[in-house]
Each structure stands twice: as structure tokens, then as C-alpha cells.
Write a protein that holds these residues in place. Structure first.
Motif, PDB file in Angstrom:
ATOM      1  N   SER A   1       0.828  -1.201   0.000  1.00 50.74           N
ATOM      2  CA  SER A   1       0.000   0.000   0.000  1.00 50.74           C
ATOM      3  C   SER A   1       0.868   1.258   0.000  1.00 50.74           C
ATOM      4  CB  SER A   1      -0.907  -0.028   1.230  1.00 50.74           C
ATOM      5  OG  SER A   1      -1.529   1.190   1.393  1.00 50.74           O
ATOM      6  N   VAL A   2       1.885   1.253   0.852  1.00 52.25           N
ATOM      7  CA  VAL A   2       2.772   2.426   0.927  1.00 52.25           C
ATOM      8  C   VAL A   2       3.499   2.619  -0.399  1.00 52.25           C
ATOM      9  CG1 VAL A   2       4.825   3.352   2.033  1.00 52.25           C
ATOM     10  CG2 VAL A   2       3.040   2.318   3.405  1.00 52.25           C
ATOM     11  N   PHE A   3       3.924   1.498  -0.980  1.00 48.44           N
ATOM     12  CA  PHE A   3       4.613   1.584  -2.274  1.00 48.44           C
ATOM     13  C   PHE A   3       3.715   2.231  -3.326  1.00 48.44           C
ATOM     14  CE2 PHE A   3       5.398  -0.424  -6.423  1.00 48.44           C
ATOM     15  CZ  PHE A   3       6.676   0.059  -6.649  1.00 48.44           C
ATOM     16  N   MET A   4       2.448   1.792  -3.376  1.00 51.27           N
ATOM     17  CA  MET A   4       1.537   2.375  -4.370  1.00 51.27           C
ATOM     18  C   MET A   4       1.323   3.860  -4.119  1.00 51.27           C
ATOM     19  SD  MET A   4      -1.292  -0.194  -5.684  1.00 51.27           S
ATOM     20  CE  MET A   4      -1.213   0.625  -7.237  1.00 51.27           C
ATOM     21  N   MET A   5       1.177   4.223  -2.847  1.00 51.72           N
ATOM     22  CA  MET A   5       0.949   5.636  -2.559  1.00 51.72           C
ATOM     23  C   MET A   5       2.184   6.471  -2.904  1.00 51.72           C
ATOM     24  SD  MET A   5      -1.503   6.043   0.711  1.00 51.72           S
ATOM     25  CE  MET A   5      -0.742   4.998   1.902  1.00 51.72           C
ATOM     26  N   LEU A   6       3.364   5.897  -2.634  1.00 49.49           N
ATOM     27  CA  LEU A   6       4.581   6.636  -2.978  1.00 49.49           C
ATOM     28  C   LEU A   6       4.680   6.812  -4.484  1.00 49.49           C
ATOM     29  CD1 LEU A   6       7.372   5.234  -0.658  1.00 49.49           C
ATOM     30  CD2 LEU A   6       6.301   7.478  -0.612  1.00 49.49           C
ATOM     31  N   LEU A   7       4.447   5.704  -5.212  1.00 48.93           N
ATOM     32  CA  LEU A   7       4.650   5.740  -6.658  1.00 48.93           C
ATOM     33  C   LEU A   7       3.609   6.615  -7.351  1.00 48.93           C
ATOM     34  CD1 LEU A   7       6.382   4.521  -8.910  1.00 48.93           C
ATOM     35  CD2 LEU A   7       4.706   2.710  -9.104  1.00 48.93           C
ATOM     36  N   PHE A   8       2.353   6.517  -6.902  1.00 49.33           N
ATOM     37  CA  PHE A   8       1.293   7.191  -7.651  1.00 49.33           C
ATOM     38  C   PHE A   8       0.763   8.458  -7.004  1.00 49.33           C
ATOM     39  CE2 PHE A   8       1.090   2.957  -9.495  1.00 49.33           C
ATOM     40  CZ  PHE A   8       1.074   3.282 -10.837  1.00 49.33           C
ATOM     41  N   ILE A   9       1.185   8.769  -5.777  1.00 53.79           N
ATOM     42  CA  ILE A   9       0.747  10.034  -5.197  1.00 53.79           C
ATOM     43  C   ILE A   9       1.944  10.923  -4.875  1.00 53.79           C
ATOM     44  CG2 ILE A   9      -0.585  11.145  -3.394  1.00 53.79           C
ATOM     45  CD1 ILE A   9      -2.270   8.706  -3.140  1.00 53.79           C
ATOM     46  N   ALA A  10       2.914  10.375  -4.122  1.00 55.27           N
ATOM     47  CA  ALA A  10       4.042  11.212  -3.720  1.00 55.27           C
ATOM     48  C   ALA A  10       4.919  11.573  -4.919  1.00 55.27           C
ATOM     49  CB  ALA A  10       4.868  10.498  -2.653  1.00 55.27           C
ATOM     50  N   PHE A  11       5.229  10.582  -5.747  1.00 56.26           N
ATOM     51  CA  PHE A  11       6.081  10.860  -6.897  1.00 56.26           C
ATOM     52  C   PHE A  11       5.457  11.864  -7.868  1.00 56.26           C
ATOM     53  CE2 PHE A  11       7.049   9.696 -11.305  1.00 56.26           C
ATOM     54  CZ  PHE A  11       8.345  10.185 -11.357  1.00 56.26           C
ATOM     55  N   PRO A  12       4.160  11.706  -8.242  1.00 56.37           N
ATOM     56  CA  PRO A  12       3.569  12.729  -9.111  1.00 56.37           C
ATOM     57  C   PRO A  12       3.617  14.121  -8.503  1.00 56.37           C
ATOM     58  CG  PRO A  12       2.133  10.845  -8.985  1.00 56.37           C
ATOM     59  CD  PRO A  12       3.242  10.589  -8.027  1.00 56.37           C
ATOM     60  N   LEU A  13       3.448  14.202  -7.156  1.00 62.17           N
ATOM     61  CA  LEU A  13       3.498  15.519  -6.524  1.00 62.17           C
ATOM     62  C   LEU A  13       4.855  16.164  -6.749  1.00 62.17           C
ATOM     63  CD1 LEU A  13       1.812  15.384  -3.046  1.00 62.17           C
ATOM     64  CD2 LEU A  13       1.203  16.669  -5.057  1.00 62.17           C
ATOM     65  N   VAL A  14       5.920  15.383  -6.537  1.00 58.59           N
ATOM     66  CA  VAL A  14       7.260  15.925  -6.732  1.00 58.59           C
ATOM     67  C   VAL A  14       7.435  16.317  -8.191  1.00 58.59           C
ATOM     68  CG1 VAL A  14       9.712  15.399  -6.599  1.00 58.59           C
ATOM     69  CG2 VAL A  14       8.155  14.528  -4.868  1.00 58.59           C
ATOM     70  N   SER A  15       6.940  15.457  -9.092  1.00 60.97           N
ATOM     71  CA  SER A  15       7.179  15.761 -10.501  1.00 60.97           C
ATOM     72  C   SER A  15       6.354  16.966 -10.950  1.00 60.97           C
ATOM     73  CB  SER A  15       6.950  14.518 -11.358  1.00 60.97           C
ATOM     74  OG  SER A  15       5.662  14.508 -11.891  1.00 60.97           O
ATOM     75  N   VAL A  16       5.169  17.151 -10.349  1.00 60.25           N
ATOM     76  CA  VAL A  16       4.398  18.356 -10.674  1.00 60.25           C
ATOM     77  C   VAL A  16       5.149  19.592 -10.200  1.00 60.25           C
ATOM     78  CG1 VAL A  16       2.311  19.648 -10.099  1.00 60.25           C
ATOM     79  CG2 VAL A  16       2.147  17.267 -10.702  1.00 60.25           C
ATOM     80  N   PHE A  17       5.720  19.492  -8.990  1.00 60.48           N
ATOM     81  CA  PHE A  17       6.470  20.610  -8.448  1.00 60.48           C
ATOM     82  C   PHE A  17       7.621  20.972  -9.386  1.00 60.48           C
ATOM     83  CE2 PHE A  17       9.786  22.237  -5.524  1.00 60.48           C
ATOM     84  CZ  PHE A  17       9.112  23.367  -5.117  1.00 60.48           C
ATOM     85  N   LYS A  18       8.315  19.946  -9.903  1.00 64.85           N
ATOM     86  CA  LYS A  18       9.436  20.198 -10.795  1.00 64.85           C
ATOM     87  C   LYS A  18       8.943  20.784 -12.128  1.00 64.85           C
ATOM     88  CE  LYS A  18      13.006  17.804 -13.137  1.00 64.85           C
ATOM     89  NZ  LYS A  18      12.621  16.749 -14.041  1.00 64.85           N
ATOM     90  N   GLN A  19       7.889  20.153 -12.670  1.00 64.77           N
ATOM     91  CA  GLN A  19       7.363  20.615 -13.959  1.00 64.77           C
ATOM     92  C   GLN A  19       6.968  22.080 -13.946  1.00 64.77           C
ATOM     93  OE1 GLN A  19       3.956  18.295 -14.988  1.00 64.77           O
ATOM     94  NE2 GLN A  19       5.148  16.419 -14.928  1.00 64.77           N
ATOM     95  N   SER A  20       6.532  22.566 -12.772  1.00 62.92           N
ATOM     96  CA  SER A  20       6.015  23.925 -12.757  1.00 62.92           C
ATOM     97  C   SER A  20       7.126  24.944 -13.008  1.00 62.92           C
ATOM     98  CB  SER A  20       5.319  24.203 -11.431  1.00 62.92           C
ATOM     99  OG  SER A  20       6.242  24.170 -10.382  1.00 62.92           O
ATOM    100  N   PHE A  21       8.404  24.505 -12.946  1.00 60.87           N
ATOM    101  CA  PHE A  21       9.504  25.428 -13.227  1.00 60.87           C
ATOM    102  C   PHE A  21      10.077  25.243 -14.623  1.00 60.87           C
ATOM    103  CE2 PHE A  21       9.568  24.825  -8.614  1.00 60.87           C
ATOM    104  CZ  PHE A  21       9.318  26.122  -8.239  1.00 60.87           C
ATOM    105  N   TYR A  22       9.556  24.283 -15.368  1.00 60.52           N
ATOM    106  CA  TYR A  22      10.093  24.011 -16.705  1.00 60.52           C
ATOM    107  C   TYR A  22       8.999  24.184 -17.738  1.00 60.52           C
ATOM    108  CZ  TYR A  22      14.270  22.056 -14.613  1.00 60.52           C
ATOM    109  OH  TYR A  22      15.439  21.893 -13.919  1.00 60.52           O
ATOM    110  N   VAL A  23       9.405  24.484 -18.949  1.00 57.93           N
ATOM    111  CA  VAL A  23       8.449  24.543 -20.050  1.00 57.93           C
ATOM    112  C   VAL A  23       8.995  23.695 -21.184  1.00 57.93           C
ATOM    113  CG1 VAL A  23       7.479  25.989 -21.842  1.00 57.93           C
ATOM    114  CG2 VAL A  23       7.484  26.789 -19.507  1.00 57.93           C
ATOM    115  N   THR A  24       8.133  22.839 -21.733  1.00 60.07           N
ATOM    116  CA  THR A  24       8.535  22.047 -22.878  1.00 60.07           C
ATOM    117  C   THR A  24       7.869  22.622 -24.122  1.00 60.07           C
ATOM    118  OG1 THR A  24       8.632  20.103 -21.498  1.00 60.07           O
ATOM    119  CG2 THR A  24       8.572  19.744 -23.855  1.00 60.07           C
ATOM    120  N   GLN A  25       8.713  23.003 -25.078  1.00 58.87           N
ATOM    121  CA  GLN A  25       8.158  23.627 -26.277  1.00 58.87           C
ATOM    122  C   GLN A  25       8.824  23.026 -27.491  1.00 58.87           C
ATOM    123  OE1 GLN A  25       9.193  27.608 -25.282  1.00 58.87           O
ATOM    124  NE2 GLN A  25       7.056  28.262 -25.340  1.00 58.87           N
ATOM    125  N   PRO A  26       8.143  23.072 -28.622  1.00 61.64           N
ATOM    126  CA  PRO A  26       8.808  22.704 -29.869  1.00 61.64           C
ATOM    127  C   PRO A  26       9.864  23.771 -30.193  1.00 61.64           C
ATOM    128  CG  PRO A  26       6.432  22.885 -30.155  1.00 61.64           C
ATOM    129  CD  PRO A  26       6.740  23.410 -28.800  1.00 61.64           C
TER     130      PRO A  26
END
Lengths: 384, 340
Positions: free
Chosen positions: B13-38
Motif C-alpha cells: 500500500s505504501v509503495f503504491m501511494m509513494l509511486l502514484f501520489i508522492a512521486f507525481p506531486l514531486v514531478s508536478v512541483f518540478k514541472q512547474s519550473f520548466y516549459v517544454t516547447q517545440p
């Protein structure tokens, strides 16, 4: 039990019951109304006069309707089915099924009743009525406009059955996985008083409050590009996770996990710890104790939690709309799509019929599992 | 239970929460400082239209996305700092609007508009849900034992129904000349268009939310009412307390923990208000914070999703969640400390 001092005057009881009736009306009316609308021709369904919607003159004009005789016999068939299901079925299941395998008897019994009802209602009844209606004169004349064509349009022409199948896959997956994972965790958390267990529960509570869109924002880029970053591990046939039902199942299970472990933990806390301690004294390991002693008594809690997991997966719009492609789309986003795309009233009624189709199973669910739902709601609250 | 068994039970259960809740949160935080453009390149393009005697040719500079060998658009990811946040918040415009005191201008910026609605929605529905829930619970408790079962069944329907479908069913009652609109028009004797301005839509949304959540509150309060001490109620009657006083001094204090619980759950859920916007298709008038993220994530006509804006908006939404949770978390922490 209530003493004389607490007895209420008649006027108060009357007012209270009137307000209760009013609440029931408000609670049921919108649902009742979409059911009525779904059976009418578009002109009737969106008529501003409520009586026209109920009696459906335009639908009747189109040659689709029910006579008084139809209605009486139809209600009779439904009534007989209800009586059989509630009175005769339980005793028959008890007497015929082997002890310990009652659930199997219930499944067979329910299926037999369901099939019997469908055959009687949709095959035998119309055939008999076709013969009888002309004989009864005014009783046999159509009075109530009613048509099932919208349901045919939705399920057959619009491919709603495909969406239904996808919903079935997603909900089954979510319920099974989240119960398996959650039961273990709930048991562990209930039996451990450590600080770590406390922190896991607190973090789960924080996760419970997260808006789902935040999480989806995290998945989307990763899922769309998954073929690239999975390639080093899985080689050539690395899947693109975007649009795949199993990816959505994993996501929904994770989103559901905080709620599941809180709820199951509170159920497990109600099972006395002496029970597994006794098993441990007799020489079981923790897992054996769990499997042989706890599993047989945990089903009420598991069924309740399973119901709520089912509801989450079945009702979800946000995650499925963003993470599934058109081909794997589930029912709720499909209905929203119909509602937003269509502009003519015919298409609107088709969307109404789809909405009723998705609501009907939920109503049956409440009918069967009312007690479990109520106990689930209160279990979480009383523990607080 | 030793640590290893505990880990084995809780691990998946903890593994699933880490992988699908905690990790996306970190990646959203990171994404908010980057922009991907053509990557765009500027090419000279000559377009000719046939004309008399000679063709008319125009040469212009066209910027087009660069393609790689497979004909796919090359993108690059760039660190942009707080730019995405600036795009979402538009601080200069917002500040000017605030200092001018003009709400109109501020509400043209999506984020502030969404924030305004989300907060009003949450705060207005909260007392209504608790009040209606309590009322219904008392009514059910007053009714005869035999009808309680069916009444609870009917009460559960609005709670159990798929939220989007629930919103749609309310929508169909009011849309255009829906029967309830027609009834109100006949009663007030004037033309009513409920979907032509923001405040009526907001009213309908709150109506829906109360209809949807009040049963949940009612069931919980009803369960609480079963455990009210009958003896103290009786002694209150003997001491001459009126019905209202009994409710105020005995029943409500007894239900207080449940009221707080319902309020907490409702705050969390209504802060995420989303289905109402979809079901009423009100994006032209009313939007909410979660809907805004959803909208950024939905591909636009060119098929692009503005992931970094969505991320920035999510992180801003999270601030509200954190504020919401501080109080209950502090309480739980104190209970935990006290319990050991």
C-alpha cells in the motif's frame, strides 16, 4: 423505550413527518424525473408542462404507448418478482445450497430470478398483451406515451456497450487490487501502535485531501512518454501507458488507498486483538493468524470498503477523461461527451437515457447493500 | 508486531501511494519550473499567386517547428523559473486591478476568478450542509421505526449517484424551459433565464452540492443521535427545558465531534469542486481551481497540453489544501502525543 416525558405532541409529529416527506420528494425527484424523460420522445421530454412530460402526448401520437391493461399487468409482474426475491428466494437458497457455500446459491438464485423476470417482462408479457389489448376495448387503448427507442440508440447505435465494458474492466480491477492491498495494510496499521503507523495514517489523510487534477498533472507527461523511458527496461515493446485501462486502474487504486486503509483499519480495530493473540499463542505466525483467524471474520468490513471503492471507480470522471483514449473510454466521460456535443433535443434525450442506464445499477446497489453503506459511513465517522 | 512483519503488511500500500501520489506531486512541483516547447526555426518562404503577365510572389519569414528524421516535432525543455506561475497569476494586472479596486478586471484573470468561486462555494455550502444534514437526521429520528429504512434508502440516492450525472439531472430540470424553470416563471410571472448569468448558475451549483452531500451528513448525525443519553434528555424535560434548549444544550454538544468531522470532509471535498462546472457546462461564466487545472491538461485545438501551467496552477491549489489541513492535523498530533 421512550418515556412519557419525551413523548411528542401530535402537531409536532405531523409537521416533522410532512417535512420528512418533502425531503424524500426533493431527494428522489431529479432521479425519478430523468427516468421519466428517458422514455419520452424529445418533444415531450423537454416540454415545459410537467403533465405533458409524464403522459407524453407526442410520444403517444407516434404510436408508442401503454394501455391501462399493460400498466396493471406490468406492475403485477414486477410485484410478483419482488415477492419471490424477498420471500421465497432466501428460504430456497438455504434449503438447496450446501452449508458454507451459501454465496454460490445466492448467485445462482439471483441469476435465475433475473433471467426469469427479463423473459417474463420483455418476451411473454408483450406477446400476451398483443392478444389481450384489442379484446378489452377502452382498457386496452394506449393512454401513456412511452418509448424505449432512446435506450436502443444509446446501447446499440452509439456503442455505449463498449463504454460499459470498459467501465466494468476498470471498476473490477480497482475493487480487487485496492481491497487486496488495502486489507493487508489496514490490518497491519490496526495492530501496530508504532509512531511509523501513525505517520503513515497522517500522510494518507493529507493525500486524501489532494485534488485529483494535481495528480493527473503529474501522470500525464510521464504516461504519454512512457514508451521512451520504459524502453531501456522492457525493450522494443515498451507500452505507452497513456490510454491503457491498467494504468488507470493503478492510478485509481492509489488515489483510493488513503480512504481504504483508514476505513479498513477502523474495522480491524473492532475485531478484538485477543483473537489473533490466541492464534499466535497456538503457534501461528502473523500471516497465518491473519489468514486463518482474521480473514473469516473480516468480510463485513471488506464488503463495505469494496462498495466505496466501486463507487469511486464507477463515478470517476476526471482521471478517466484525461488518461484514457477514445477507444477505452468509460461511461461517465462518454455521457459528458454526448451531452456537450449534441445540440438537438433528440440527442439530449439519448444522453438522458445513457444517464439513466448508468444510474440504475447504483440504485440496485443501494437496495441490496443499504446496511453496509450506512455502517461504512458511520464507521469512519465514529472513529473520527 | 515487529517492524518486518509490519513492513510486509503495509509495504504494498505504501509503495503504491509513494509511486502514484508522492512521486507525481514531486514531478508536478518540478514541472512547474520548466516549459517544454517545440523548437521553432525561421525559414524564408516564397508564395506565388498567378497574376497577369507575371506571377506575384511574396517572400515572408515563417516560423515553423523543426522536425527530426522521423518527421516528429523536436521539443526542448527549458528552465523558466517562476514564469509559469506568473502566467497563471498575472501579478501585474492583478495588482493593478486590486489597487484600482476594480473587481471586473481581476475576474478576467482565470486564476483569481476560479479562486473567488471556489472559496465562496466552499464557505456558503458548509453551514447549509451541516444544517440540512442535522435537520434531516432529526426528522428521520422522529419518524416511526417502520418507515426509517425506506426513508434512508431514498435519502441515500442523491449521495450515491454519479456526481456528474447528478449535476446533469438538476441541469435538465432547469435548462431552457425545463419544468422547474417554467414553474418559477409561472409563479413569479416573469421570464427567467437561469443559465445566462453567473450568480444563478452558482446558486444552482450550491443547490446541487447541498442535495448531494446533505444525506451523507444526515446519516452520520442520525447514527450519532442514537447514542444521545436518554436520561439526561429526560432530566432536562423535568427541569423545564424547552425542545429548543434540549437540542442546543444536550443534542448538539453530543454531536459536536461528528459535526466537526462532517465539516472537515465537506471542506476537503468542496474545495475540489469540479463536476458542477462540467455538468452545467458553465466554463463561460463560472470556473473552479480544479477545473482550471483540468482545462490546462485537456489538449487544445492544436493538440497541445499546457502541462507547466497546469502544474503551476496545481501547486497554487495545494496551498489551499495545506491551509485547510493545518488545524485538524495539529489536533490529531496533540491527541497522539496525549495518548502515549
Amino acid at each position: 423505550m421512550s418515556s412519557r416525558a419525551l413523548r411528542q405532541p401530535f402537531s409536532l409529529r405531523l409537521t416533522s413527518n410532512i417535512f420528512l416527506a418533502l425531503w424524500c420528494l426533493i431527494a428522489a425527484f431529479p432521479i425519478f424525473w430523468i427516468v421519466v424523460m428517458s422514455f419520452k420522445s424529445p418533444v415531450d421530454a423537454f416540454d415545459s408542462n410537467a403533465l405533458n412530460v409524464i403522459f407524453g402526448p407526442a410520444t403517444l401520437g407516434g404510436g408508442k404507448g401503454l394501455s391501462l391493461l399493460d400498466i396493471i399487468l406490468g406492475i403485477a409482474v414486477i410485484w410478483v418478482t419482488i415477492v419471490i426475491a424477498t420471500k421465497n428466494l432466501p428460504s430456497m437458497v438455504k434449503s438447496y445450497s450446501r452449508p458454507g457455500q451459501e454465496w454460490f446459491g445466492w448467485v445462482i438464485g439471483a441469476l435465475v430470478v433475473l433471467v426469469g423476470f427479463l423473459v417474463a417482462f420483455f418476451v411473454i408479457l408483450p406477446a400476451i398483451l398483443n392478444v389481450l389489448n384489442p379484446w378489452f376495448g377502452p382498457l386496452g387503448r394506449d393512454v401513456l406515451g412511452l418509448t424505449t427507442e432512446h435506450y436502443k440508440t444509446v446501447w446499440i447505435d452509439r456503442g455505449f456497450s463498449n463504454n460499459f465494458k470498459n467501465s466494468l474492466i476498470v471498476t473490477t480491477g480497482v475493487v480487487t487490487v485496492s481491497l487486496t492491498v488495502g486489507t493487508l495494510a489496514g490490518y497491519g496499521l490496526a495492530r501496530s501502535g508504532s509512531t511509523l503507523a501513525f505517520w503513515i495514517l497522517i500522510v494518507a489523510l493529507v493525500f486524501r485531501a489532494l485534488p485529483h487534477s494535481v495528480l493527473v498533472a503529474g501522470y500525464l507527461p510521464v504516461f504519454i512518454n512512457s514508451a521512451e523511458w520504459l524502453a531501456p527496461i522492457l525493450g522494443e515493446n515498451a507500452p505507452t501507458l497513456y490510454g491503457k485501462p491498467f494504468a488507470v486502474i493503478a492510478v485509481l487504486v492509489a488515489i483510493n488507498q488513503p480512504f481504504t486503509i483508514w476505513m479498513l483499519r477502523s474495522f480491524f480495530q473492532n475485531i478484538p486483538a485477543e483473537l489473533d493473540e490466541a492464534a499466535r499463542v497456538d503457534g501461528c505466525s502473523h500471516f497465518q493468524a491473519f489468514r486463518r483467524v482474521i480473514m473469516p471474520v473480516m468480510w463485513p468490513g471488506v464488503i463495505t470498503t469494496g462498495l466505496f471503492s466501486f463507487l469511486l471507480a464507477y463515478n470517476d470522471f476526471l482521471v478517466t477523461a484525461l488518461l484514457l483514449d477514445a477507444q477505452n473510454q468509460t461511461m461517465v466521460p462518454a455521457i459528458v461527451g454526448m451531452f456537450n456535443r449534441e445540440t438537438t433535443t433528440t440527442d439530449q434525450v439519448v444522453a438522458v437515457a445513457a444517464a439513466v442506464s448508468i444510474t440504475a445499477p447504483l440504485i440496485f446497489l443501494v437496495l441490496i447493500f443499504q446496511r453496509q453503506i450506512v455502517s461504512g459511513l458511520t464507521a469512519g465517522a465514529v472513529k473520527g | 508486531m515487529n517492524f518486518r512483519t509490519f513492513a510486509a503488511f503495509v509495504g504494498p500500500s505504501v509503495f503504491m501511494m509513494l509511486l502514484f501520489i508522492a512521486f507525481p506531486l514531486v514531478s508536478v512541483f518540478k514541472q512547474s519550473f520548466y516549459v517544454t516547447q517545440p523548437i521553432y526555426e525561421t525559414v524564408e518562404k516564397e508564395t506565388c499567386t498567378p497574376g497577369f503577365l507575371t506571377q506575384t510572389c511574396v517572400t515572408e519569414q515563417v516560423s515553423q517547428p523543426m522536425l527530426d528524421d522521423h518527421g516528429e516535432i523536436i521539443t526542448q525543455t527549458q528552465f523558466v523559473g517562476l514564469q509559469s506561475y506568473r502566467n497563471v497569476l498575472e501579478p501585474e494586472r492583478a495588482w493593478r486591478a486590486i489597487s484600482d479596486g476594480s473587481w471586473q478586471v481581476l475576474s478576467t484573470i482565470n486564476f483569481w476568478k476560479a479562486l473567488r468561486f471556489t472559496l465562496t462555494f466552499t464557505l456558503i455550502t458548509l453551514p447549509l450542509v451541516v444544517g440540512c444534514g442535522l435537520g434531516i437526521a432529526i426528522l428521520i429520528n422522529n419518524a416511526a421505526k417502520t418507515i426509517r429504512g425506506p426513508v434512508i434508502f431514498i435519502s441515500l440516492l442523491p449521495f450515491i449517484i454519479t456526481p456528474v450525472i447528478g449535476v446533469l439531472s438538476i441541469n435538465w430540470l432547469f435548462r431552457g424551459d425545463g419544468i422547474l424553470t417554467a414553474m418559477m416563471e409561472w409563479w413569479l410571472n416573469r421570464d427567467i433565464a437561469l443559465f445566462a448569468q453567473a450568480w444563478t448558475i452558482e446558486l444552482l451549483m450550491m443547490l446541487y452540492r447541498v442535495w448531494h452531500v446533505a444525506p451523507f451528513a444526515a446519516i452520520i448525525f442520525y447514527a450519532g443521535l442514537q447514542t444521545v443519553n436518554q436520561d439526561s434528555l429526560e432530566s432536562a424535560v423535568i427541569d423545564g427545558a424547552t425542545r429548543w434548549q434540549r437540542l442546543k444544550y444536550i443534542v448538539i454538544p453530543h454531536l459536536m465531534p461528528l459535526i466537526i468531522f462532517v465539516a472537515m470532509i465537506h471542506l476537503m471535498d468542496s474545495y475540489r469542486v469540479f463536476e458542477e462546472i462540467v455538468g452545467f457546462s458553465s466554463q463561460g461564466y463560472v470556473i473552479s481551481l480544479q477545473w482550471l487545472t483540468f482545462d490546462y491538461l485537456t489538449p487544445d485545438q492544436a493538440g497541445n497540453r499546457s502541462i507547466s501551467r497546469a502544474s503551476a496552477n496545481s501547486m497554487l491549489t495545494m496551498i489551499g489544501v495545506v491551509i485547510l489541513l493545518i488545524l485538524p492535523l495539529r489536533r490529531t498530533w496533540r491527541d497522539h502525543k496525549g495518548g502515549h
